[in-house]
Design a protein around this motif. Structure first.
Motif, short mmCIF file in Angstrom:
data_model
loop_
_atom_site.label_atom_id
_atom_site.label_comp_id
_atom_site.label_asym_id
_atom_site.label_seq_id
_atom_site.Cartn_x
_atom_site.Cartn_y
_atom_site.Cartn_z
N VAL A 9 0.85 -1.19 0.00
CA VAL A 9 0.00 0.00 0.00
C VAL A 9 0.88 1.24 0.00
O VAL A 9 1.84 1.35 0.77
CB VAL A 9 -0.94 0.01 1.22
CG1 VAL A 9 -1.73 1.31 1.29
CG2 VAL A 9 -1.89 -1.18 1.15
N ASP A 13 -2.29 5.02 -3.12
CA ASP A 13 -3.40 4.07 -3.00
C ASP A 13 -4.48 4.56 -2.05
O ASP A 13 -5.66 4.23 -2.22
CB ASP A 13 -2.90 2.70 -2.51
CG ASP A 13 -1.99 2.01 -3.50
OD1 ASP A 13 -2.20 2.17 -4.71
OD2 ASP A 13 -1.04 1.32 -3.06
N VAL A 14 -4.08 5.32 -1.03
CA VAL A 14 -5.03 5.72 0.01
C VAL A 14 -5.40 7.19 -0.06
O VAL A 14 -6.06 7.70 0.84
CB VAL A 14 -4.48 5.37 1.42
CG1 VAL A 14 -4.37 3.87 1.60
CG2 VAL A 14 -3.14 6.05 1.66
N VAL A 17 -9.13 7.68 0.12
CA VAL A 17 -9.61 7.35 1.46
C VAL A 17 -9.38 8.53 2.40
O VAL A 17 -10.28 8.94 3.16
CB VAL A 17 -8.89 6.09 1.99
CG1 VAL A 17 -9.18 5.88 3.47
CG2 VAL A 17 -9.31 4.86 1.18
N LEU A 55 -4.92 2.36 9.12
CA LEU A 55 -5.82 1.76 8.13
C LEU A 55 -5.87 0.26 8.34
O LEU A 55 -4.83 -0.40 8.42
CB LEU A 55 -5.30 2.05 6.72
CG LEU A 55 -6.01 1.30 5.58
CD1 LEU A 55 -7.36 1.97 5.28
CD2 LEU A 55 -5.15 1.24 4.32
N SER A 57 -7.12 -3.06 6.41
CA SER A 57 -7.52 -3.53 5.09
C SER A 57 -7.87 -5.00 5.16
O SER A 57 -7.05 -5.83 5.57
CB SER A 57 -6.38 -3.32 4.09
OG SER A 57 -6.63 -4.03 2.88
N PHE A 115 -11.24 2.38 -2.19
CA PHE A 115 -10.11 1.50 -1.92
C PHE A 115 -10.51 0.12 -2.44
O PHE A 115 -11.70 -0.24 -2.37
CB PHE A 115 -9.84 1.47 -0.41
CG PHE A 115 -8.56 0.81 0.01
CD1 PHE A 115 -7.33 1.42 -0.25
CD2 PHE A 115 -8.57 -0.40 0.69
CE1 PHE A 115 -6.14 0.82 0.15
CE2 PHE A 115 -7.38 -1.01 1.10
CZ PHE A 115 -6.17 -0.38 0.81
#
Length: 339
Positions: A9, A13-14, A17, A55, A57, A115
């Protein structure tokens, strides 16, 4: 993020978010994978002002545990895999309603638009775990352990006439004692652990029949019960963080379930060792404690044997658990072990 490789990650990628959780002016400058998390990915997102969040996941690729053929689902068995967005959300809600501390949730979503996996963004508590503090300074940890005991009194006092994970009970799918008791659930778990463990270790295969007889004998001594407390399910000191006020904070909460509190106390005794007396409470059923002690030692043989079939990185630790708890299981074949 490829969705197939653990620990890949990136801030990019975030980004979506973080914008959804904190607004368009925020973005992480660093993402670090945190230790632990055998069933979900756990990452610290650090911002340019040095503040941070965590986070979770639930990408399938983050789960180290091999799939189990014929494994029961959560409606049938409270010991089904304790992982997933729905279990987390329901458990967090139940703890919050009771005033039991867990990391605050900033954003949780399972829509797949922000995500590529179900996720939650939660409060970061970057200090040490209770496990670390106990190792470093047992006297300093004593107050946190006492507060944890007070928290567990609240948790265990939340009663239900049916057993099951909180998400299942909330949906009306819990199991009533008249249909299947806690001790029957544990006997089924023992049978699965014996079958799977025996297929992976010849020493357990040799003991399979006498150990099955021990389980039946221990379960036969247990008197009926009509209500269940609320338990974390896997509450070791590594699953307790400490907030800035010195209060315990529960993590890895997806396994939260209504079940016999004796199950929790057996695990607490195994994991807290010399610090367990501060967590002990009067009124526990000794017959249930004996059955559950046997079942958990067996589970701590069979579970590590299973995870060793995959690519879990800390293999020496898992092999150590197998050896330690196989010895404890063998003790139940003697009069001393049954006590």
């Amino acid at each position: 993020m490829t969705g197939t490789t653990r620990g890949d990650v990136t801030p990019r990628d975030v980004a979506a978010v973080v914008r959804a959780a904190f607004g368009p002016g925020r973005g992480p400058v660093r993402v670090d994978r945190l230790r632990g998390g055998s069933k979900k990915g756990v990452y610290r997102l650090t911002f340019d002002d040095a503040s941070s969040v965590v986070l979770y996941s639930w990408a399938a690729s983050e789960n180290y545990w091999p799939a189990r053929a014929g494994a029961p689902d959560a409606r049938e068995d409270p010991f089904s895999d304790a992982t997933g967005y729905g279990l987390f959300v329901a458990a967090h809600r139940a703890l919050t309603d009771l005033g039991v501390r867990a990391p605050r949730v900033h954003l949780a979503d399972n829509g797949g638009e922000l995500f590529p996996a179900d996720f939650a963004v939660v409060e970061d508590l970057p200090g040490e775990t209770l496990d670390d503090l106990l190792d470093r300074d047992r006297d300093a940890a004593a107050g946190v352990v006492v507060r944890l005991g007070e928290m567990l009194t609240v948790l265990h006092g939340s009663r239900s006439p049916v057993l099951g994970k909180v998400a299942v009970v909330a949906a009306g799918d819990g199991v009533a004692p008249g249909d299947r008791t806690a001790e029957q659930v544990v006997l089924d778990r023992v049978a699965r652990d014996l079958a799977e463990g025996a297929a992976l270790d010849p020493r357990l295969a040799e003991l399979r029949e006498p150990l099955a007889e021990v389980a039946e004998e221990l379960a036969g001594a247990v008197a009926p019960r009509a209500a269940y407390g609320l338990i974390h399910g896997e509450l070791g000191p590594d699953h307790v963080l400490i907030d800035p006020q010195g209060r315990p904070v529960l993590i890895d909460i997806e396994g939260l379930m209504h079940f016999d509190v004796e199950w929790e106390h057996v695990f607490l005794r195994i994991r807290f060792g010399a610090s367990y007396p501060a967590l002990h409470r009067p009124g526990l059923d000794e017959d249930r404690l004996r059955l559950y002690r046997f079942a958990q030692h067996l589970s701590l043989v069979a579970g590590p044997l299973r995870i060793l079939q995959g690519d879990f990185p800390d293999r020496a630790f898992m092999r150590g658990l197998v050896e330690e708890h196989l010895d404890r299981v063998r003790e139940f074949l003697t009069p001393r072990g049954a006590g």
